[in-house]
Write an enzyme that holds these catalytic residues in place. Structure first.
Site, PDB file in Angstrom:
ATOM      1  N   HIS A 174       0.834  -1.216   0.000  1.00 19.79           N
ATOM      2  CA  HIS A 174       0.000   0.000   0.000  1.00 19.79           C
ATOM      3  C   HIS A 174       0.863   1.258   0.000  1.00 19.79           C
ATOM      4  O   HIS A 174       0.366   2.360  -0.267  1.00 19.79           O
ATOM      5  CB  HIS A 174      -0.930  -0.005   1.212  1.00 19.79           C
ATOM      6  CG  HIS A 174      -2.236   0.672   0.976  1.00 19.79           C
ATOM      7  ND1 HIS A 174      -2.368   1.823   0.220  1.00 19.79           N
ATOM      8  CD2 HIS A 174      -3.492   0.372   1.387  1.00 19.79           C
ATOM      9  CE1 HIS A 174      -3.629   2.203   0.197  1.00 19.79           C
ATOM     10  NE2 HIS A 174      -4.337   1.326   0.882  1.00 19.79           N
ATOM     11  N   ASP A 400     -10.180  -1.769 -20.376  1.00 18.15           N
ATOM     12  CA  ASP A 400     -10.258  -2.370 -21.712  1.00 18.15           C
ATOM     13  C   ASP A 400      -8.919  -2.994 -22.102  1.00 18.15           C
ATOM     14  O   ASP A 400      -8.012  -2.317 -22.570  1.00 18.15           O
ATOM     15  CB  ASP A 400     -10.664  -1.296 -22.726  1.00 18.15           C
ATOM     16  CG  ASP A 400     -10.830  -1.849 -24.134  1.00 18.15           C
ATOM     17  OD1 ASP A 400     -10.650  -3.065 -24.326  1.00 18.15           O
ATOM     18  OD2 ASP A 400     -11.129  -1.052 -25.041  1.00 18.15           O
TER      19      ASP A 400
END
Length: 478
Positions: A174, A400
Site C-alpha cells: 500500500h 479495456d
C-alpha cells in the site's frame, strides 16, 4: 510497540534514492500487501501484457515504480531505483501459469465468481483460500520483509491462463499506491498495450512530494477533533481489537448486491450501500445497543486537490487518501430505517469533504502518525469500527484489455439471458490482501460490473457470515 528489525540487503551505489511521500511512508501502508485480481472471460496474450508493462516502466518518471523499498538508518522508508533494469534487477516480477483447461474444470479456478445468476436479492459467496493462491505465485511476497530484505521490485504481475479465461493479478504494498493511483497505472499500461504511448500521462511526483505541505496550515479545526482517541484510549481499543481476533475466528466472503435490489433503495445508492454493510455487521454481530460504531469511509483527495496540487493532466501514482468518519450508536444502525444511517453518512460527506476540513483532517493524520506510528481514530475506546474502501470511481470493471485478447470465452449468463460482453473487460474483480493486522469488519467495494451488480469483499467473524446467510434466506436484506 516497537518496530520490527529487518535485515536489509546491501545498498547499490548507483541507485537513485528517493524518500517516500508523506502519505505513503507509514507503518500501516507498509503492513498491507494487496493483490488486485481481475478475471477475464477471454484468453489474453500474457507475453503481450508483460512486454507492454516493461515498456511503460522504462519511461521517464514511470521508472520509479520499479524501485526497491528500503528502510534507512533513521527508520524512514525510501525508494532505491536501479540505474537500469535488466534480468538480474527487473522492473517488476513476472510469472505465468497456463492450465490449458476450461476454468470451470479447474478446482480453484471454478471458484472465482463471474456472472453467475444472482437473482434480485443480495447473495453471499465464499472467498476460499484457493482464490488467493491463484492471485499469487507460490513464492510471491506476503509481508514487508519480502521487500526490504530482498531486492524485489514493487510491482508483481501474475497471469493464470485457462482455455477460455484469464486471471491477471497486480500486486504491491500500500506504500506504492491507493485505488486511484492503481487506476492511473492500469490506464497507462493499457495505453502502451494499444500503441498509444503518446497518450501516457506525465508521471507526477517522481522525486518531490506534491502533498508535503498539505495539512501544515489548517484554517479550522477538524469536525471530530474532540472525538479523537487519546493514547490511553488507543491502547484500550487496540487490546479489545486483539481480544476480538483471539476469541472469534474470522473468514472472508463476497457479497453481490444486484442492480435491481440497489435500485430499490431509497436515496443515493452508495450511501445506502455503506449503510447496508454497517447494518449487516451490527445486526449479525453481538454488539451492545449503546456501543459506539464508527463508520470509516476512505476518501480520495484527488478531486478535492485537482485544481492545485493534483491536476488530472498528470498521473499521480501514489497515495492520496484521507477519510470521513460517521459516529453513531449501534441501536440507531440496527433499529432505525436504513435511510437514517444513509442520511447520516451523506451528512458527514457534506461536512468533512470540504477543502478546509480535509486540510485539518490530514494535519491530524500526519501529526498522529509522527507521534504514535498509527493513524488518528475517532469515537471512543470501546467503539466498533466498520471500514469501507470503495473502488467504484476507479471503474476497474471498465478496463479495456481487448488489444491483448487472442480468444473469446463462452457467453456469460445472468438470470438465464446471454449477455453481449465487450471483449477484454473484467467480469470479476477482487482484492486479495495480506496484512500484519486483522482487517475484520472492513469491506471493499470492488465496483459495478457490466450488469449493474455491485461486488463487496469483507472479513467478518465466521458466525456473522452464517447469521447473514440465514437472514438472506429469510428475505431479511437490511
Amino acid at each position: 510497540m516497537g518496530r520490527k528489525r529487518f535485515h536489509p540487503v546491501p545498498v547499490v551505489a548507483t541507485d537513485t534514492v528517493i524518500p517516500l511521500h508523506s502519505l505513503d511512508g507509514n507503518h500501516i501502508n507498509a503492513s498491507i500487501l494487496l493483490y488486485c485480481l481481475l478475471r477475464f472471460d477471454d484468453v489474453l496474450d500474457a507475453e503481450k501484457l508483460r512486454a507492454a508493462l516493461q515498456k511503460l516502466l522504462d519511461r521517464d518518471g514511470w521508472r520509479k515504480l520499479g524501485a526497491r523499498l528500503r528502510i534507512n538508518d533513521t527508520g524512514k522508508y525510501e525508494y532505491h531505483i536501479p540505474q537500469a533494469f535488466n534480468d538480474s534487477r527487473p522492473a517488476f516480477t513476472y510469472s505465468h501459469v497456463n492450465h490449458g483447461v476450461p476454468i470451470a474444470e479447474h478446482p480453484a479456478g471454478s471458484q472465482v465468481p463471474s456472472g453467475q445468476p444472482v437473482g434480485d436479492s443480495p447473495s453471499i459467496l465464499p472467498a476460499p483460500p484457493e482464490i488467493a493462491k491463484l492471485a499469487s505465485p507460490a513464492d510471491g511476497p506476503r509481508t514487508l520483509a519480502d521487500y526490504v530484505e530482498h531486492d524485489r521490485p514493487q510491482i508483481g504481475l501474475h497471469v493464470v491462463s485457462f482455455a477460455d479465461a484469464t486471471l491477471v493479478s497486480i500486486s504491491g504494498l500500500h506504500t506504492l499506491w491507493d485505488a486511484m493511483g492503481r487506476k492511473e497505472f492500469l490506464l497507462a499500461w493499457i495505453a502502451v498495450l494499444e500503441g498509444r504511448e503518446d497518450e501516457v500521462k506525465p508521471f507526477s511526483g517522481f522525486d518531490e512530494d506534491p502533498l508535503r505541505e498539505l495539512g501544515s496550515q489548517p484554517s479550522e479545526p477538524f469536525d471530530l477533533v474532540d472525538r479523537r482517541l487519546s493514547m490511553l484510549q488507543l491502547l484500550v481499543y487496540g487490546l479489545r481489537h486483539k481480544f476480538e481476533q483471539v476469541a472469534h475466528d474470522e473468514d472472508a466472503g463476497v457479497i453481490c448486491i444486484p442492480a435491481k435490489f440497489l435500485a430499490s433503495l431509497r436515496d443515493e445508492a452508495m450511501a445506502e450501500l455503506d449503510g447496508f454493510s454497517a447494518r449487516a455487521v451490527v445486526k449479525h454481530t453481538p454488539i451492545r445497543s449503546a456501543r459506539t460504531v464508527t463508520l470509516f469511509n476512505a476518501l480520495s483527495l484527488r478531486g478535492i486537490l485537482a485544481d492545485e496540487l493534483l491536476p488530472s493532466t498528470d498521473a499521480y501514482v501514489a497515495n492520496a487518501i484521507s477519510g470521513i468518519n460517521t459516529i453513531l450508536p449501534a441501536r440507531d444502525i440496527a433499529e432505525r430505517p436504513l435511510g437514517y444511517t444513509a442520511a447520516k453518512i451523506r451528512q458527514t460527506l457534506g461536512t468533512q469533504t470540504t477543502r478546509d476540513q480535509q486540510e485539518a483532517c490530514v494535519a491530524l493524520m500526519k501529526e498522529t502518525f509522527a507521534r504514535t506510528g498509527y493513524p488518528a481514530l475517532f469515537g471512543d475506546a470501546t467503539m466498533q469500527m466498520v471500514l469501507m474502501t470503495n473502488w467504484s470511481k476507479a471503474k476497474f470493471f471498465d478496463l479495456d484489455f481487448s488489444s491483448a485478447v487472442v480468444g473469446r470465452g463462452d457467453a456469460v449468463e445472468i438470470g438465464g439471458d446471454d449477455v453481449a460482453r465487450k471483449p477484454g473487460r473484467p467480469t470479476y474483480v477482487q482484492p486479495v490482501s495480506f496484512s500484519d493486522f486483522s482487517t475484520r469488519y472492513a469491506f471493499n467495494v470492488a465496483g459495478k460490473d457490466a450488469n449493474g451488480n455491485y461486488w463487496l469483499y469483507g472479513v467478518l467473524r465466521k458466525k456473522t457470515w452464517a447469521r447473514m446467510a440465514e437472514a438472506l434466506k429469510r428475505g431479511e436484506y437490511c
